[in-house]
Design a protein around this motif. Structure first.
Motif, mmCIF file in Angstrom:
data_model
loop_
_atom_site.group_PDB
_atom_site.id
_atom_site.type_symbol
_atom_site.label_atom_id
_atom_site.label_comp_id
_atom_site.label_asym_id
_atom_site.label_seq_id
_atom_site.Cartn_x
_atom_site.Cartn_y
_atom_site.Cartn_z
ATOM 1 N N UNK A 206 52.052 -30.880 30.402
ATOM 2 C CA UNK A 206 50.733 -30.928 30.840
ATOM 3 C C UNK A 206 49.718 -30.945 29.726
ATOM 4 N N UNK A 207 50.010 -30.680 28.364
ATOM 5 C CA UNK A 207 49.223 -30.457 27.432
ATOM 6 C C UNK A 207 49.093 -32.147 27.002
ATOM 7 N N UNK A 208 49.442 -32.870 27.400
ATOM 8 C CA UNK A 208 49.569 -34.435 27.070
ATOM 9 C C UNK A 208 49.452 -35.143 28.253
ATOM 10 N N UNK A 209 48.831 -34.692 29.276
ATOM 11 C CA UNK A 209 48.885 -35.458 30.514
ATOM 12 C C UNK A 209 47.233 -35.279 31.040
ATOM 13 N N UNK A 210 46.966 -36.105 31.559
ATOM 14 C CA UNK A 210 45.390 -35.895 32.448
ATOM 15 C C UNK A 210 45.708 -36.130 33.900
ATOM 16 N N UNK A 211 45.287 -35.577 34.639
ATOM 17 C CA UNK A 211 45.741 -35.575 36.227
ATOM 18 C C UNK A 211 44.194 -36.188 36.845
ATOM 19 N N UNK A 212 44.087 -37.060 37.694
ATOM 20 C CA UNK A 212 43.046 -37.186 38.090
ATOM 21 C C UNK A 212 42.873 -37.378 39.748
ATOM 22 N N UNK A 213 42.508 -36.662 40.456
ATOM 23 C CA UNK A 213 42.929 -36.615 42.187
ATOM 24 C C UNK A 213 41.816 -37.469 42.655
ATOM 25 N N UNK A 214 42.171 -38.830 42.339
ATOM 26 C CA UNK A 214 41.128 -39.812 43.081
ATOM 27 C C UNK A 214 42.116 -41.160 43.184
ATOM 28 N N UNK A 215 41.570 -41.937 44.231
ATOM 29 C CA UNK A 215 42.378 -43.303 44.527
ATOM 30 C C UNK A 215 42.302 -44.172 43.269
ATOM 31 N N UNK A 216 43.469 -44.625 42.663
ATOM 32 C CA UNK A 216 43.623 -45.236 41.617
ATOM 33 C C UNK A 216 42.775 -46.850 41.501
ATOM 34 N N UNK A 217 42.735 -47.288 42.843
ATOM 35 C CA UNK A 217 42.015 -48.632 42.843
ATOM 36 C C UNK A 217 40.500 -48.371 42.980
ATOM 37 N N UNK A 218 40.032 -47.172 43.643
ATOM 38 C CA UNK A 218 38.747 -46.942 43.646
ATOM 39 C C UNK A 218 38.120 -46.382 42.158
ATOM 40 N N UNK A 219 39.128 -45.833 41.440
ATOM 41 C CA UNK A 219 38.787 -45.555 40.275
ATOM 42 C C UNK A 219 38.300 -46.760 39.209
ATOM 43 N N UNK A 220 39.233 -47.649 39.434
ATOM 44 C CA UNK A 220 39.217 -48.957 38.513
ATOM 45 C C UNK A 220 37.980 -49.781 38.958
ATOM 46 N N UNK A 221 37.570 -49.541 40.150
ATOM 47 C CA UNK A 221 36.491 -50.567 40.351
ATOM 48 C C UNK A 221 35.123 -49.843 40.030
ATOM 49 N N UNK A 222 34.417 -50.324 39.149
ATOM 50 C CA UNK A 222 33.005 -49.806 38.678
ATOM 51 C C UNK A 222 32.051 -49.356 39.672
ATOM 52 N N UNK A 223 31.952 -50.105 40.873
ATOM 53 C CA UNK A 223 31.129 -49.914 41.588
ATOM 54 C C UNK A 223 31.364 -48.672 42.684
ATOM 55 N N UNK A 224 32.517 -48.421 42.447
ATOM 56 C CA UNK A 224 33.239 -47.002 43.371
ATOM 57 C C UNK A 224 33.461 -47.734 44.835
ATOM 58 N N UNK A 225 33.569 -48.942 45.065
ATOM 59 C CA UNK A 225 33.719 -49.476 46.363
ATOM 60 C C UNK A 225 34.871 -48.666 47.114
ATOM 61 N N UNK A 226 34.664 -48.512 48.423
ATOM 62 C CA UNK A 226 35.465 -47.727 49.330
ATOM 63 C C UNK A 226 36.698 -48.659 49.724
ATOM 64 N N UNK A 227 37.911 -47.817 49.343
ATOM 65 C CA UNK A 227 39.259 -48.301 49.881
ATOM 66 C C UNK A 227 39.602 -47.655 51.069
ATOM 67 N N UNK A 228 40.528 -48.214 51.991
ATOM 68 C CA UNK A 228 40.774 -47.507 53.159
ATOM 69 C C UNK A 228 41.567 -46.077 52.866
#
Length: 184
Positions: free
Chosen positions: A162-184
């Motif tokens: 846990x001390x060497x990881x970052x958890x992000x509870x978000x869709x990975x495709x959406x996160x990579x998209x700068x405009x935050x475009x919706x994914x299904x």
């Protein structure tokens, strides 16, 4: 928050000696539109440009091979829809991916005691021994790793790393998209 995480990931990848990427089913056509997936792959290719990296995917839709990511640095052990040889078939022939798997394991040997940025993008529990559990083990043993686990539902981390990881509870495709475009 998404922009902050993207910047943190970019900085971590730039500062790392090596980058290890796992691609899960959030990048499949059943979970996002092809255009979104391809744009996310383009952004990932930009992030990996000039880096020593390897990428594993559990997807069988072959979209990753249509992207700008170097196919010599990709291993897809679950098969290919185009060839009809997928892990869910009774007659699945794993010999086709073994040359890439051997390159990957040799590359992985070179990560020992190196600063490694581990990106686990949209990986759930479909085939946990291929990416999820294997990446946790890599981070556990290499104290110079930092892992980003990005998944809409399964961003949980094990206490040992846990001390060497970052958890992000978000869709990975959406996160990579700068405009935050919706994914299904």
């Amino acid at each position: 928050m998404a922009e902050e995480i993207r910047q943190e990931i970019q900085k971590s990848a730039q500062e790392a000696d090596l980058v290890l990427v796992g691609i899960g089913t959030e990048f499949s056509k059943k979970n996002a539109r092809k255009e979104e997936i391809m744009e996310a792959y383009r952004k990932l290719a930009d992030l990996l440009k000039g880096k020593n990296y390897f990428l594993l995917t559990v997807n069988t839709d072959d979209l990753i091979f249509e992207s700008a990511i170097d196919s010599e640095r990709i291993v897809a052990p679950c098969g290919s829809d185009k060839t009809g040889n997928v892990v869910t078939n009774d007659d699945y022939d794993e010999s086709w991916y073994m040359p890439q798997w051997e390159k990957y394991t040799k590359w992985l040997q070179g990560t020992v005691n190196k600063k490694v940025c581990v990106l686990e993008l949209g990986v759930g529990f479909e085939y946990p021994t291929v990416i999820r559990f294997a990446f946790e083990k890599i981070v556990y043993f290499n104290q110079k790793c930092h892992m980003y686990r990005i998944h809409e539902k399964f961003a949980q981390l094990t206490p040992e790393i846990k001390d060497r990881t970052t958890a992000v509870k978000e869709n990975a495709v959406k996160l990579l998209l700068e405009d935050g475009a919706d994914v299904r």
